[in-house]
Design an enzyme around this catalytic site. Structure first.
Site, PDB file in Angstrom:
ATOM      1  N   CYS A 116       7.072   7.321  -1.238  1.00  0.00           N
ATOM      2  CA  CYS A 116       7.312   6.267  -0.231  1.00  0.00           C
ATOM      3  C   CYS A 116       6.513   5.001  -0.545  1.00  0.00           C
ATOM      4  O   CYS A 116       5.278   5.007  -0.472  1.00  0.00           O
ATOM      5  CB  CYS A 116       6.946   6.829   1.144  1.00  0.00           C
ATOM      6  SG  CYS A 116       6.806   5.586   2.435  1.00  0.00           S
TER       7      CYS A 116
ATOM      8  N   CYS B  88       4.393   3.572   2.356  1.00  0.00           N
ATOM      9  CA  CYS B  88       3.206   4.422   2.578  1.00  0.00           C
ATOM     10  C   CYS B  88       2.074   3.973   1.664  1.00  0.00           C
ATOM     11  O   CYS B  88       0.900   3.908   2.071  1.00  0.00           O
ATOM     12  CB  CYS B  88       3.528   5.890   2.299  1.00  0.00           C
ATOM     13  SG  CYS B  88       4.842   6.579   3.327  1.00  0.00           S
TER      14      CYS B  88
END
Length: 465
Positions: free
Chosen positions: A133, A136
């Site tokens: 991600c 993230c």
């Protein structure tokens, strides 16, 4: 920095090498800290005891480093570290301290985190994350090492817990995590206070933390009140949307039935249905959103969704006047990052150099320091408004071109001419692929009083010199 990422692993070579770096930086205290950790892992009790008795003994430090960690062998590293100036050394150490705090602070075990929370009598901040991600990773490199974030966590005795979806699929399923990153705050009894989905800046996280600390509209309080028999419109409607954010279809539909029956004109209900029916009835949906969006709680995901639907439509139409008037109608406490981003865009599109500079601290997050340095340089120019409008046009064109590439409807070859012409310079803009990033750039930005102007398609930010 690569070494500090794994400084707490159970290999003595890692803290040993970090100790060596600090030795070369003449940081006696930190050399001792990491050298002690390394000697513990090597079970060198005799040397360990000697060092603990005389932490500042540089000769003993050098002996240990030379014997076990090749302190004198890496001439290239030694030469590099001794050639840089004290300011660079301080910058390196400050950055290192941020990373080290983050590495040490995060726990990766659910049970251990809540055990600590009970001891500290504080909340647990959980980052549900994934290795693949991108957003993230952005949070880890920005928000999670920000001094404001660190100060809040420490001053409120919160515990940090990181849950990777690949390692904890049971928890991802249990808490119905549908997107990454999702962050959530829990009390010490493992009850969820509230959650936030997506990657935002530090200020948005501070707002979220305050919501969790002292707001009656958290998921936890709303759920508790409803279970106690409270069926007030605000309680039921907001809890309904909180369940929707969590993908809890059963409870969402249960509360929606109550709202439909008791409060058919409720703004959350109206806006939710407008967004749901947007493709089938675009114009009517926009009217409903325009009428009801000011009544929504800014802490709901529905608020930002409504904002995006409404203002993106105005932006496409380039109806900057209506966009500005609508933005000015919101209350101060509704100032989410999404709303501020559109405000920044409309000020750029209308050439409002003075207000951008006046609110620089608010808007710098949506651009770069170089952009505001350029604004300072042109603020006394007679045509400053047109210069800023031109830059805004360039940025919008480049952004749209980036979306075409992302969706697969636009194709480019590095260095080839693209499909749009820059409105101020009259030049065709080019693509450039450099250092793993894709750029749209204007080859002759002379009319902007700039050396170069690029739009980074990876970060979606203007890079200006």
């Amino acid at each position: 920095k690569i070494m500090t990422d794994v400084v707490l692993l159970n290999s003595p070579n890692i803290p040993g090498r970090v100790a060596r770096m600090f030795y070369l930086l003449n940081d006696n205290a930190k050399t001792a800290v990491y050298l002690i950790r390394a000697l513990e892992l090597k079970s060198e009790k005799e040397l360990l005891n000697a060092l603990k008795k005389d932490l500042k003994n540089k000769d003993l430090q050098k002996y240990c480093l030379t014997k076990f960690f090749e302190a004198s062998e890496n001439k290239e590293l030694t030469d590099m570290l001794t050639s840089i100036n004290p300011t660079q050394i301080k910058e390196f150490k400050d950055e290192y301290e941020k990373d080290l705090w983050s590495i040490k602070a995060w726990i990766h075990d659910w049970t251990e985190a809540f055990k600590q929370a009970k001891e500290k009598k504080g909340f647990v901040f959980v980052d549900f994350t994934a290795s693949w991600c991108g957003p993230c990773k952005y949070l880890k490199k920005t928000v999670f090492i920000d001094e404001k974030f660190k100060e809040f966590i420490e001053s409120n005795n919160w515990t940090l817990l990181m849950i990777d979806e690949a390692l904890h699929r049971d928890l991802i399923s249990k808490y119905k995590i549908q997107a990454f990153p999702t962050v959530a705050v829990f009390n010490e009894n493992e009850e969820e206070i509230d959650r936030l989905v997506g990657a935002y800046g530090t200020d948005r996280f501070m707002q979220f933390f305050q919501l969790c600390l002292d707001n009656d509209n958290t998921f936890y309080i709303l759920k508790k009140d409803f279970e106690a028999g409270d069926q007030d419109e605000i309680t039921v409607a907001r809890l309904m949307m909180k369940y929707h954010e969590r993908g809890d279809k059963e409870n969402f539909e249960k509360l929606m039935a109550i709202v439909k029956e008791k409060y058919p004109e409720n703004p959350e209900l109206k806006v939710y249905n407008a967004i749901k029916n947007f493709k089938e009835d675009r114009e009517n949906s926009l009217k409903v959103i325009e009428e009801k969006m000011y009544l929504l709680d800014a802490d709901l995901e529905l608020f930002d969704q409504a904002i995006n639907y409404y203002f993106y439509d105005l932006k496409k139409k380039k109806d900057w006047k209506k966009m500005r008037e609508s933005l000015d109608s919101f209350e101060n406490d509704q100032g989410t990052e999404t709303l501020l981003d559109y405000y920044y865009q409309v000020l750029c599109a209308t050439g409002d150099v003075d207000l951008l500079l006046e609110k620089k601290d608010v808007f710098i997050e949506y651009s770069t320091p170089e952009f505001f340095q350029w604004l300072e340089k042109i603020k006394s120019e007679k045509n400053k408004k047109n210069l800023l409008i031109g830059i805004s046009e360039f940025q919008n064109n480049a952004y749209n071109f980036g979306l075409e590439i992302h969706r697969g409807t636009g194709v480019f070859q590095p260095g080839k001419e693209t499909e749009f012409i820059d409105t101020v310079s009259g030049e065709k803009c080019l693509m450039q692929d450099k250092d793993g990033a894709d750029y749209v750039f204007c080859p002759k930005p002379i009319n902007y009083k700039l050396k170069s102007i690029k739009f980074n398609l990876n970060t979606m930010q203007l890079e200006i010199k």
